[in-house]
Design a protein around this motif. Structure first.
Motif, PDB file in Angstrom:
ATOM      1  N   ASN A  75     -64.528 -10.541 -17.936  1.00  0.00           N
ATOM      2  CA  ASN A  75     -63.282 -10.158 -17.296  1.00  0.00           C
ATOM      3  C   ASN A  75     -63.609  -9.752 -15.867  1.00  0.00           C
ATOM      4  O   ASN A  75     -63.788  -8.568 -15.566  1.00  0.00           O
TER       5      ASN A  75
ATOM      6  N   GLU B  68     -59.243  -9.741 -23.206  1.00  0.00           N
ATOM      7  CA  GLU B  68     -58.954  -8.482 -22.519  1.00  0.00           C
ATOM      8  C   GLU B  68     -58.595  -7.387 -23.528  1.00  0.00           C
ATOM      9  O   GLU B  68     -57.496  -6.835 -23.502  1.00  0.00           O
TER      10      GLU B  68
ATOM     11  N   ALA C 183     -57.156  -3.993 -22.208  1.00  0.00           N
ATOM     12  CA  ALA C 183     -55.952  -3.959 -21.353  1.00  0.00           C
ATOM     13  C   ALA C 183     -54.805  -3.297 -22.105  1.00  0.00           C
ATOM     14  O   ALA C 183     -54.722  -3.305 -23.302  1.00  0.00           O
TER      15      ALA C 183
END
Length: 181
Positions: free
Chosen positions: A79, A178, A181
């Motif tokens: 990421n 992710e 997130a």
């Protein structure tokens, strides 16, 4: 569609995964196979070290990266857009990191005298470990000085800087990539 599979890629990649390289109309899939094909197609680029022993080690550490370090990959997914200090660290991840540091320091000490990279000059081995250096940046992994110098050298390569700049412009959100997130 299965996680990790790409829709519409079937004509080019039998396992429906990327990356895939088309050479003379024939697909070459899997990153290690693609690198071998590139080394054969462009021998003047010297993508593997010239020294036979160094080349054996380079191929071995690429295969180890290709097949291993699952704890690191799972807990610290790629990421480039994020800053995730201290996320994903565990004893198992630390063990993967320690092995990577051992590889980097050993290759640099034994074969890296001709430059800042694992085997002196850029090789496929450096390409395989660039995503790891990017992960270490994203997750603010503390490295010993020699390993940090190598990671910094990778991240300073013009092609890597360009790759990372392009990644930062991406806007697609992929939940599997992710988890923080």
């Amino acid at each position: 569609i299965d996680e990790g599979k790409v829709r519409g890629i079937e004509p080019y990649s039998p396992p429906r995964q990327v990356p895939v390289l088309i050479v003379d109309g024939e697909p070459v899939w899997d990153s290690l196979a693609i690198c071998e094909a590139a080394a054969e197609l462009f021998p003047d680029k010297r993508l593997w070290p010239a020294d036979p022993r160094a080349r054996q080690i380079a191929r071995s550490i690429c295969a180890e990266m290709h097949a291993g370090f699952r704890n690191l990959r799972n807990a610290m997914p790629m990421n480039i857009r994020a800053s995730l200090p201290r996320k994903g660290m565990s004893p198992a991840v630390r063990q993967d990191i320690d092995r990577i540091v051992e590889i980097w320091e050993s290759c640099r000490a034994r074969y890296g005298k001709g430059g800042e990279l694992l085997f002196g000059q850029f090789s496929i081995a450096d390409a395989f470990y660039t995503p790891v250096a990017a992960r270490f940046l994203t997750y603010a992994v503390t490295l010993p000085p020699a390993a940090q110098r190598y990671a910094d050298a990778l991240l300073a390569l013009p092609a890597v800087r360009d790759w990372m700049a392009q990644a930062r412009r991406e806007t697609e959100f992929v939940r599997a990539d992710e988890p923080y997130a």
